[in-house]
Design a protein around this motif. Structure first.
Motif, PDB file in Angstrom:
ATOM      1  N   LEU A  40      89.511   4.822 -25.468  1.00 58.91           N
ATOM      2  CA  LEU A  40      89.337   6.114 -24.779  1.00 58.91           C
ATOM      3  C   LEU A  40      88.171   6.887 -25.396  1.00 58.91           C
ATOM      4  O   LEU A  40      87.370   7.503 -24.675  1.00 58.91           O
ATOM      5  N   ALA A  41      88.075   6.853 -26.731  1.00 60.22           N
ATOM      6  CA  ALA A  41      86.980   7.570 -27.385  1.00 60.22           C
ATOM      7  C   ALA A  41      85.632   6.985 -26.959  1.00 60.22           C
ATOM      8  O   ALA A  41      84.671   7.720 -26.721  1.00 60.22           O
ATOM      9  N   ARG A  42      85.560   5.653 -26.860  1.00 55.30           N
ATOM     10  CA  ARG A  42      84.301   5.045 -26.422  1.00 55.30           C
ATOM     11  C   ARG A  42      83.975   5.426 -24.982  1.00 55.30           C
ATOM     12  O   ARG A  42      82.818   5.688 -24.651  1.00 55.30           O
ATOM     13  N   VAL A 102      80.247  11.509 -21.603  1.00 55.42           N
ATOM     14  CA  VAL A 102      79.335  12.597 -21.983  1.00 55.42           C
ATOM     15  C   VAL A 102      77.884  12.184 -21.748  1.00 55.42           C
ATOM     16  O   VAL A 102      77.051  12.995 -21.344  1.00 55.42           O
ATOM     17  N   ARG A 103      77.567  10.911 -21.954  1.00 60.26           N
ATOM     18  CA  ARG A 103      76.207  10.438 -21.664  1.00 60.26           C
ATOM     19  C   ARG A 103      75.919  10.566 -20.172  1.00 60.26           C
ATOM     20  O   ARG A 103      74.816  10.977 -19.772  1.00 60.26           O
ATOM     21  N   ALA A 107      84.942   8.114 -23.345  1.00 54.48           N
ATOM     22  CA  ALA A 107      84.750   9.556 -23.130  1.00 54.48           C
ATOM     23  C   ALA A 107      83.529  10.106 -23.863  1.00 54.48           C
ATOM     24  O   ALA A 107      83.009  11.154 -23.493  1.00 54.48           O
ATOM     25  N   GLY A 108      83.061   9.416 -24.906  1.00 55.53           N
ATOM     26  CA  GLY A 108      82.100  10.002 -25.835  1.00 55.53           C
ATOM     27  C   GLY A 108      80.645   9.954 -25.399  1.00 55.53           C
ATOM     28  O   GLY A 108      80.327   9.781 -24.209  1.00 55.53           O
ATOM     29  N   ALA A 109      79.754  10.098 -26.390  1.00 55.08           N
ATOM     30  CA  ALA A 109      78.323  10.267 -26.133  1.00 55.08           C
ATOM     31  C   ALA A 109      77.648   8.977 -25.667  1.00 55.08           C
ATOM     32  O   ALA A 109      76.473   8.991 -25.304  1.00 55.08           O
ATOM     33  N   ALA A 110      78.369   7.843 -25.667  1.00 57.41           N
ATOM     34  CA  ALA A 110      77.826   6.631 -25.048  1.00 57.41           C
ATOM     35  C   ALA A 110      78.563   6.343 -23.739  1.00 57.41           C
ATOM     36  O   ALA A 110      78.290   5.340 -23.084  1.00 57.41           O
ATOM     37  N   GLN A 165      91.133  17.826 -25.036  1.00 54.59           N
ATOM     38  CA  GLN A 165      90.639  16.546 -25.539  1.00 54.59           C
ATOM     39  C   GLN A 165      91.450  16.113 -26.773  1.00 54.59           C
ATOM     40  O   GLN A 165      91.903  14.974 -26.870  1.00 54.59           O
TER      41      GLN A 165
END
Lengths: 289, 289
Positions: free
Chosen positions: A140-142, A150-151, A144-147, A114
């Motif tokens: 990319l962070a948006r 990952v969500r 891939a992330g918790a929203a 990552q």
């Protein structure tokens, strides 16, 4: 160049780019990172390269963004395969990272893959304009992330523990996040690198992503473990609601065809230059792995 | 403002910034991310804020970089505490994430905290110049990845499995990577945000990082579990070579004092404005947690 030839070229070029990026990492974690980044369909890389070509972004730069999204995809698979997650032994026809090495190496190799994705994107070699590099990192962070992804993974895990199976709307939402966001990003990245409006590409990617997931559910029911390189029949065995369990095999096939037609419509603004992306759309619903 | 007041203010402001960044994440993963980002010394955040102040970078922007490095620090702790890594039950006086929830949630929360760090840095609110945002992302990725912190973690794991204990040179190298790189980054970030040469700050951070680790080893031998909020005596029980096992308690104390003096010398170019950073240097070797 035919779709098959373009895909094969993308696979070879992406592998070469990843090999170069990964060469400097030593020890078990370095070996595990290379293992995790070896092979695969390179669908996300191909989407990135084709979107970049449509928006006149140079291929050598697009290959770096393609390598970055494949790093994130590989990281998500390494962690998803862990015993505490999906507990899979095989991936792409070979042992998963925690089976070949151990769980600690799998956690670290996934973590570092990552990180590497963001390192690749933020490097001036990816784009001369820092604002474009930053936009690639931010989106990319948006995604891939918790929203984002990952969500989707968390919703998938929660569904397995819930008493009632997911509804069609809930599965659609979960898959839009879990699989869809990482298919959207490479489509967007090509437009961002060419400083163009990504809206038509995102529209295409949204429909493509759902068709891709329906095809995956069909492969889990009808597919061959040797061809897919991973265990099949897992969803039914786990009693998981999928597009196939909710729509039936024929209903799921029809829905995938419908989504692919809508995805192809999104490509109309690009004209014949989008032929390879249309090829991807057909490929995701006819593939055997 | 005294050092203690400045540190307390940094802790409060960093927590408020993190609370704001983390508010939008729901479910167990969101709760676990907030749990992991709650409390702590905020040493890395404080270094970032003080370095930014020294280089005339606005505090509201520096707080975003401070939040980002604390996210990476928190992610590394969540994954490091997993059963397959250090297998710790307590952290900052509370259950670790996999004890409070489960391993899958800990893997995902750690993953998402790393992603969030890059999302925060790449956001235009962190710096108006995309090249600066990109430089922050690039340097953090290098410091955190498989040639930085993760390499240090891998060397630490390999040492536990090796027959011979590490030499002083090998421990120094391992700790420079595992702990040092994430202490260097916030010192660098303040200079990058102020478009200044980070060299003196990196020199300071290098010595500070080693002193910090020696103090950590001393706390593992002499510390109190209630004050540190985590298990103590683990290194000796595991037969691990540490700065203390190699230098003895008095030798380690002397080496830490020497490193702190050298760290303070690196701050001479900044004059009296660096008083709080000198305070950090003294703090890391006198703290009880």
């Amino acid at each position: 160049m035919s779709f098959e030839a373009a895909l094969a070229r993308a696979q070879a070029d992406t592998q070469a780019t990843l090999d170069e990026m990964l060469a400097r990492f030593d020890g078990a974690v370095g070996d595990a990172m290379r293992h995790a980044c070896n092979g695969g369909k390179r669908l996300r890389a191909f989407l990135c390269l084709e979107s970049a070509a449509l928006h006149d972004a140079p291929r050598d730069r697009a290959l770096r963004a393609a390598a970055a999204i494949e790093c994130v995809h590989a990281y998500s698979l390494v962690h998803d395969d862990l015993p505490c997650m999906d507990d899979d032994d095989m991936r792409r026809g070979r042992p998963t990272v925690h089976r070949q090495w151990d769980e600690a190496t799998a956690v670290l190799a996934g973590d570092a893959l990552q990180t590497l994705a963001f390192e690749i994107l933020a490097d001036p070699a990816t784009h001369p304009d820092g604002a474009v590099r930053s936009e690639l990192v931010l989106t990319l962070a948006r995604d891939a992330g918790a929203a984002g992804m990952v969500r989707g993974q968390a919703l998938d895990i929660a569904a397995e523990e819930a008493e009632a199976p997911l509804s069609l709307d809930q599965i659609t939402e979960m898959q839009r996040l879990k699989t869809g966001r990482l298919l959207e990003w490479p489509c967007r990245a090509g437009a961002v690198m060419g400083r163009a409006d990504p809206a038509p590409m995102l529209d295409f990617a949204g429909h493509l992503g759902l068709a891709f997931q329906i095809a995956d559910d069909l492969l889990d029911v009808e597919g061959d473990a040797a061809a897919t390189g991973k265990a099949v029949g897992k969803d039914a065995a786990a009693g998981k609601a999928t597009f196939v369990s909710l729509l039936g095999v024929e209903g799921a096939r029809a829905r995938a065809r419908q989504l692919i037609e809508t995805a192809e419509m999104s490509l109309l603004p690009y004209g014949p230059a989008a032929a390879n992306l249309k090829g991807v759309a057909r490929y995701v619903v006819t593939r055997d792995r």
